[in-house]
Design a protein around this motif. Structure first.
Motif, PDB file in Angstrom:
ATOM      1  N   VAL A  27       0.856  -1.194   0.000  1.00  0.00           N
ATOM      2  CA  VAL A  27       0.000   0.000   0.000  1.00  0.00           C
ATOM      3  C   VAL A  27       0.893   1.245   0.000  1.00  0.00           C
ATOM      4  O   VAL A  27       2.079   1.156   0.302  1.00  0.00           O
ATOM      5  CB  VAL A  27      -0.933   0.014   1.248  1.00  0.00           C
ATOM      6  CG1 VAL A  27      -1.976  -1.089   1.171  1.00  0.00           C
ATOM      7  CG2 VAL A  27      -0.133  -0.125   2.533  1.00  0.00           C
ATOM      8  N   ASP A  28       0.306   2.385  -0.293  1.00  0.00           N
ATOM      9  CA  ASP A  28       1.107   3.617  -0.368  1.00  0.00           C
ATOM     10  C   ASP A  28       1.698   4.020   0.979  1.00  0.00           C
ATOM     11  O   ASP A  28       2.811   4.530   1.054  1.00  0.00           O
ATOM     12  CB  ASP A  28       0.251   4.776  -0.904  1.00  0.00           C
ATOM     13  CG  ASP A  28       0.071   4.671  -2.406  1.00  0.00           C
ATOM     14  OD1 ASP A  28       0.764   3.828  -3.026  1.00  0.00           O
ATOM     15  OD2 ASP A  28      -0.758   5.416  -2.956  1.00  0.00           O
ATOM     16  N   GLU A  38      11.352   6.582   6.791  1.00  0.00           N
ATOM     17  CA  GLU A  38      10.829   5.681   7.823  1.00  0.00           C
ATOM     18  C   GLU A  38      11.951   5.295   8.771  1.00  0.00           C
ATOM     19  O   GLU A  38      13.051   4.939   8.345  1.00  0.00           O
ATOM     20  CB  GLU A  38      10.272   4.432   7.120  1.00  0.00           C
ATOM     21  CG  GLU A  38       9.470   3.520   8.011  1.00  0.00           C
ATOM     22  CD  GLU A  38       9.023   2.244   7.270  1.00  0.00           C
ATOM     23  OE1 GLU A  38       9.417   2.039   6.102  1.00  0.00           O
ATOM     24  OE2 GLU A  38       8.284   1.462   7.885  1.00  0.00           O
ATOM     25  N   PHE A  51       9.739   0.470  -3.452  1.00  0.00           N
ATOM     26  CA  PHE A  51      10.209   1.812  -3.816  1.00  0.00           C
ATOM     27  C   PHE A  51      10.901   2.462  -2.637  1.00  0.00           C
ATOM     28  O   PHE A  51      10.353   3.356  -2.012  1.00  0.00           O
ATOM     29  CB  PHE A  51       9.027   2.702  -4.223  1.00  0.00           C
ATOM     30  CG  PHE A  51       8.323   2.210  -5.421  1.00  0.00           C
ATOM     31  CD1 PHE A  51       8.703   2.647  -6.676  1.00  0.00           C
ATOM     32  CD2 PHE A  51       7.315   1.309  -5.292  1.00  0.00           C
ATOM     33  CE1 PHE A  51       8.062   2.178  -7.795  1.00  0.00           C
ATOM     34  CE2 PHE A  51       6.661   0.834  -6.405  1.00  0.00           C
ATOM     35  CZ  PHE A  51       7.037   1.272  -7.660  1.00  0.00           C
TER      36      PHE A  51
HETATM   37  O1  LIG Z   1      11.602  -6.949   3.874  1.00  0.00           O
HETATM   38  P1  LIG Z   1      10.158  -6.529   3.791  1.00  0.00           P
HETATM   39  O2  LIG Z   1       9.328  -6.997   4.939  1.00  0.00           O
HETATM   40  O3  LIG Z   1       9.554  -6.878   2.461  1.00  0.00           O
HETATM   41  O4  LIG Z   1      10.261  -4.971   3.895  1.00  0.00           O
HETATM   42  C1  LIG Z   1      10.722  -4.191   2.804  1.00  0.00           C
HETATM   43  C2  LIG Z   1      10.208  -2.782   2.966  1.00  0.00           C
HETATM   44  O5  LIG Z   1       8.789  -2.914   3.123  1.00  0.00           O
HETATM   45  C3  LIG Z   1       8.057  -1.724   3.385  1.00  0.00           C
HETATM   46  O6  LIG Z   1       8.005  -0.933   2.212  1.00  0.00           O
HETATM   47  C4  LIG Z   1       7.270  -1.558   1.165  1.00  0.00           C
HETATM   48  O7  LIG Z   1       5.891  -1.723   1.575  1.00  0.00           O
HETATM   49  C5  LIG Z   1       5.202  -0.470   1.840  1.00  0.00           C
HETATM   50  C6  LIG Z   1       3.818  -0.823   2.381  1.00  0.00           C
HETATM   51  O8  LIG Z   1       3.118  -1.622   1.485  1.00  0.00           O
HETATM   52  C7  LIG Z   1       5.164   0.374   0.562  1.00  0.00           C
HETATM   53  O9  LIG Z   1       4.488   1.606   0.814  1.00  0.00           O
HETATM   54  C8  LIG Z   1       6.603   0.647   0.091  1.00  0.00           C
HETATM   55  O10 LIG Z   1       6.578   1.310  -1.166  1.00  0.00           O
HETATM   56  C9  LIG Z   1       7.330  -0.704  -0.084  1.00  0.00           C
HETATM   57  O11 LIG Z   1       8.682  -0.457  -0.434  1.00  0.00           O
HETATM   58  C10 LIG Z   1       8.642  -0.960   4.547  1.00  0.00           C
HETATM   59  O12 LIG Z   1       7.963   0.258   4.705  1.00  0.00           O
HETATM   60  C11 LIG Z   1      10.144  -0.758   4.379  1.00  0.00           C
HETATM   61  O13 LIG Z   1      10.666  -0.165   5.548  1.00  0.00           O
HETATM   62  C12 LIG Z   1      10.788  -2.116   4.204  1.00  0.00           C
HETATM   63  O14 LIG Z   1      12.194  -1.981   4.060  1.00  0.00           O
END
Ligand SMILES: O=P(O)(O)OC[C@H]1O[C@H](O[C@H]2O[C@H](CO)[C@@H](O)[C@H](O)[C@H]2O)[C@H](O)[C@@H](O)[C@@H]1O
Length: 290
Positions: free
Chosen positions: A122-123, A226, A272
């Motif tokens: 999600v965003d 984040e 992203f």
């Molecule tokens: O290793 P993961 O558990 O897959 O974490 C990787 C990153 O995930 C999150 O970001 C991703 O998901 C978000 C929510 O759906 C989305 O908005 C973002 O664009 C994605 O990249 C998390 O916020 C990161 O901190 C993690 O590194």
């Protein structure tokens, strides 16, 4: 080993098509016939101006908002790289009997990713909630096997989403690992929530980077920084493509100021972000500079 920070490619794992999704996100596909990975690897060797272009190229190639990628998604196109990946990583469901046969006499441990695997993409990273159905599925898996969730996120945040005390959690790309807080048949003797945090000494540095990135990215609408405790992530999912090179410049500048930190870029259609983190030697607890 050289004493230089590098961009470490994240092992981006596109979901195979032939699994039944538990959430309504389309399985990620590579953006076009162009190999995203090759472009990405070219982009990671140094931090010069040309490299910024490489990063932006890689950001662009992985974006579903990019016209080519959107068209590829709409057409259901799968590029050669993804097709090859899928041959090497077939759906576990389609190979279930072979897996059962191969696991005879072996101890099975289950490692799960969180974002895009247990939760929809999600965003807003704070709103990546897991469904109750998924939680029940993970709970039943954990009854059968020791089960761990590995994430780039801060461990507490993953626990907040998952809420299953019987699991192992590895947050911040593995820099913060905690054993189950609840006893189960897999860990009766060790149900003390053993903690492993080899990069604790770098917490103040990560805090500084986080604060500085917040300040520097303020001018870029949609950018989100984040705090993942042992790493800081810069999200560009909601940033207009026109601002990506500015954002990549900021990230590059930050990395120069903190040469002890590593950078990883979440790739492929669903990820992203850039993540700053420390790589620690698991045995000596020393920082490794690759
Ligand atoms: O290793 P993961 O558990 O897959 O974490 C990787 C990153 O995930 C999150 O970001 C991703 O998901 C978000 C929510 O759906 C989305 O908005 C973002 O664009 C994605 O990249 C998390 O916020 C990161 O901190 C993690 O590194």
């Amino acid at each position: 080993m050289t004493k230089q920070s590098v961009v470490v490619p994240e092992v981006a794992v596109p979901m195979p098509h032939n699994t039944a999704p538990l959430f309504p996100y389309p399985p990620p596909r590579a953006a076009s016939g162009v190999s995203v990975r090759k472009k990405y690897l070219q982009a990671q060797l140094d931090l010069g101006a040309g490299r910024i272009n490489g990063w932006v190229e890689s950001m662009r190639a992985s974006s579903p908002t990019h016209a080519k990628a959107a068209a590829a998604l709409a057409a259901g196109a799968v590029d050669d790289e993804l097709a090859a990946w899928m041959v090497r990583h077939p759906s576990a469901l389609s190979k279930f009997e072979q897996i059962v046969a191969a696991s005879k006499g072996k101890k099975i441990v289950v490692f799960l990713d969180y974002d895009g695997t247990l939760s929809p993409i999600v965003d807003d990273p704070d709103a990546a909630f897991m469904s109750d159905t998924m939680r029940r599925a993970v709970r039943s898996v954990a009854k059968q096997f020791p089960t761990a969730i590995i994430s780039g996120r801060c461990r507490d945040k993953v626990f907040e989403f998952v809420k299953l005390a019987e699991l192992y959690y590895a947050g911040s790309h593995g820099m913060d690992i905690k054993g189950p807080a609840k006893a189960s048949r897999h860990n009766k003797a060790k149900a003390k929530g053993v903690l492993f945090q080899p990069a604790s000494e770098f917490l103040p540095m990560i805090e500084q980077v986080h604060d500085s990135l917040i300040e520097k990215t303020k001018c870029i609408p949609g950018a989100k920084v984040e705090n993942n405790k042992f790493c800081a992530s810069v999200h560009f999912r909601c940033v207009d493509e026109k601002s990506w090179s500015t954002l990549a410049d900021i990230v590059k500048g930050e990395l120069k100021e903190y040469p002890k930190l590593k950078l990883t870029q979440g790739r492929m259609v669903r990820q992203f972000y850039f993540s700053f983190f420390v790589v620690a030697d698991m045995c000596s607890h020393q920082t490794i500079l690759c």
